[in-house]
Enzyme design. Structure first.
Site, short mmCIF file in Angstrom:
data_model
loop_
_atom_site.label_atom_id
_atom_site.label_comp_id
_atom_site.label_asym_id
_atom_site.label_seq_id
_atom_site.Cartn_x
_atom_site.Cartn_y
_atom_site.Cartn_z
N ASN A 9 -65.95 10.94 28.60
CA ASN A 9 -66.93 10.15 29.35
C ASN A 9 -66.47 10.17 30.81
O ASN A 9 -65.54 9.45 31.16
CB ASN A 9 -66.99 8.72 28.79
CG ASN A 9 -67.84 7.80 29.65
OD1 ASN A 9 -68.57 8.25 30.53
ND2 ASN A 9 -67.74 6.50 29.40
N TRP A 10 -67.11 11.03 31.59
CA TRP A 10 -66.67 11.19 32.98
C TRP A 10 -66.99 9.97 33.84
O TRP A 10 -66.50 9.86 34.96
CB TRP A 10 -67.33 12.43 33.60
CG TRP A 10 -66.86 13.73 33.05
CD1 TRP A 10 -65.92 13.93 32.06
CD2 TRP A 10 -67.31 15.04 33.43
NE1 TRP A 10 -65.76 15.26 31.82
CE2 TRP A 10 -66.60 15.97 32.64
CE3 TRP A 10 -68.24 15.52 34.35
CZ2 TRP A 10 -66.80 17.36 32.76
CZ3 TRP A 10 -68.46 16.89 34.47
CH2 TRP A 10 -67.73 17.80 33.68
N LYS A 11 -67.88 9.12 33.35
CA LYS A 11 -68.35 7.97 34.15
C LYS A 11 -68.87 8.48 35.51
O LYS A 11 -69.37 9.60 35.57
CB LYS A 11 -67.25 6.92 34.31
CG LYS A 11 -66.66 6.53 32.95
CD LYS A 11 -65.84 5.28 32.97
CE LYS A 11 -65.34 5.04 31.55
NZ LYS A 11 -64.67 3.73 31.41
N HIS A 92 -72.75 1.67 26.17
CA HIS A 92 -71.38 1.58 26.69
C HIS A 92 -71.20 0.18 27.30
O HIS A 92 -72.14 -0.37 27.88
CB HIS A 92 -71.13 2.66 27.74
CG HIS A 92 -69.68 2.73 28.15
ND1 HIS A 92 -69.14 1.85 29.05
CD2 HIS A 92 -68.68 3.53 27.75
CE1 HIS A 92 -67.84 2.13 29.19
NE2 HIS A 92 -67.54 3.13 28.41
N GLU A 94 -69.95 -0.82 29.91
CA GLU A 94 -70.27 -0.92 31.34
C GLU A 94 -71.79 -1.03 31.54
O GLU A 94 -72.25 -1.66 32.50
CB GLU A 94 -69.67 0.28 32.09
CG GLU A 94 -68.15 0.14 32.19
CD GLU A 94 -67.36 1.44 32.26
OE1 GLU A 94 -67.95 2.50 32.54
OE2 GLU A 94 -66.14 1.39 31.99
N GLU A 164 -65.09 0.53 21.14
CA GLU A 164 -64.37 0.47 22.41
C GLU A 164 -64.12 -0.99 22.80
O GLU A 164 -65.00 -1.63 23.39
CB GLU A 164 -65.19 1.14 23.52
CG GLU A 164 -65.41 2.62 23.31
CD GLU A 164 -65.65 3.33 24.64
OE1 GLU A 164 -64.90 4.27 24.93
OE2 GLU A 164 -66.54 2.92 25.39
N GLY A 170 -60.07 1.45 30.50
CA GLY A 170 -59.58 1.65 31.86
C GLY A 170 -58.44 0.73 32.26
O GLY A 170 -58.08 0.64 33.43
N SER A 209 -58.47 3.57 26.84
CA SER A 209 -57.14 4.02 27.26
C SER A 209 -56.48 4.98 26.27
O SER A 209 -55.27 4.93 26.06
CB SER A 209 -56.24 2.81 27.54
OG SER A 209 -56.77 2.03 28.61
N GLY A 230 -62.23 8.18 28.58
CA GLY A 230 -62.63 8.02 29.98
C GLY A 230 -61.67 8.75 30.90
O GLY A 230 -61.72 9.97 31.04
N GLY A 231 -60.75 7.99 31.50
CA GLY A 231 -59.84 8.54 32.50
C GLY A 231 -59.19 9.86 32.13
O GLY A 231 -59.16 10.80 32.94
P1 PGA Z 1 -60.82 4.88 29.33
O1 PGA Z 1 -62.43 4.72 29.12
O2 PGA Z 1 -60.38 6.00 28.41
O3 PGA Z 1 -60.66 5.23 30.78
O4 PGA Z 1 -60.22 3.58 28.96
C1 PGA Z 1 -63.01 4.85 27.87
C2 PGA Z 1 -64.51 4.63 27.98
O5 PGA Z 1 -64.94 3.75 28.73
O6 PGA Z 1 -65.32 5.32 27.32
#
Ligand code: PGA
Length: 245
Positions: A9-11, A92, A94, A164, A170, A209, A230-231
């Site tokens: 997930n590149w966000k 998600h 967010e 999640e 994050g 994470s 994500g990251g």
């Molecule tokens: P993260 O994000 O791996 O940076 O914690 C995961 C996500 O939000 O899908």
């Protein structure tokens, strides 16, 4: 045996040049898991071009719950489907937090994606306050129930679920493999109550994470079928290491 699935997930990260380098890196090496990347909308065409002929799938980070019409800024599932988008993240945290997406909207988005053969990756997860109040299973259960109620068994058989925990996204704080497994098992039990066959086949991903050094431990749990990353999905080496964990 369910095949492991690892989705990046590149966000809201990336540029044409950075994406090209990342995608070249990802598709150059084999991974044991099936891989996919969910990119910002303007870069989906780039993913389509650069990943064509590779084993890596690609998807969107959101999709509209509406079919078409006066919804400025929204992107329809038909538009994603038109050029072969494989996945769409829905719900998600967010999106739920910053865009007020309700459980009902998330279910409607999942239905819309399925209409165009896009696999919705339905995200659920509790906040730290909810976990500390002992409400984790109630919260993720409620989020999942909206989707169970809206989809037929056949449709349910075509989704991916992602757990999640909001407090792990994050933050560098990962759920322990035991904490994650407990929630994954509870989620699978809820799906089993609707259809045992679908539940046995459903991929339930963990996100929050996930890094190369904790992925193997998480993925070794019986109900954890891969990750939503994500990251660490922004570095080809890290993403591949997770895909091989
Ligand atoms: P993260 O994000 O791996 O940076 O914690 C995961 C996500 O939000 O899908």
């Amino acid at each position: 045996m369910r095949q492991k699935l690892v989705i990046g997930n590149w966000k809201m990260h990336g540029s044409l040049a950075a994406n090209a380098a990342l995608l070249e890196g990802i598709k150059a090496a084999p991974a044991r898991a099936k891989l996919a990347v969910c990119a910002p909308f303007p870069y989906l065409a780039q993913c389509q071009t650069l990943l064509s002929g590779s084993q890596v799938a690609w998807g969107a980070q959101d999709v509209s719950s509406e079919a078409r019409g006066a919804f400025t800024g929204e992107v329809a599932a038909s538009m994603l489907g038109e050029f072969g988008c494989g996945y769409a993240l829905v719900g998600h945290s967010e999106r739920r937090t910053y865009h007020g997406e309700t459980d009902a909207v998330v279910a409607a988005k999942a239905l819309r994606a399925l209409e165009f053969d896009i696999v919705p990756v339905v995200c659920v997860g509790e906040t730290l306050a909810e976990r500390e109040a002992g409400q984790t299973e109630a919260v993720v259960g409620r989020q999942l129930q909206a989707v169970l109620d809206a989809l037929s068994i056949e449709q349910l058989g075509r989704i991916v679920l992602a757990y999640e925990p909001v407090w792990a996204i994050g933050t560098g704080k990962t759920a322990t493999s035991a904490q994650a497994q407990e929630v994954h098992a509870a989620l699978r039990a809820r799906v089993t109550a609707k259809d045992a066959g679908v539940a046995a086949r459903m991929a339930i991903l963990y996100g929050g994470s996930v890094k190369p050094d904790n992925a193997a431990e998480l993925f070794s749990m019986s109900d954890i079928d891969g990750g939503l990353i994500g990251g660490a999905s922004l570095k080809a080496d890290d993403f591949l290491a997770i895909g091989n964990a």
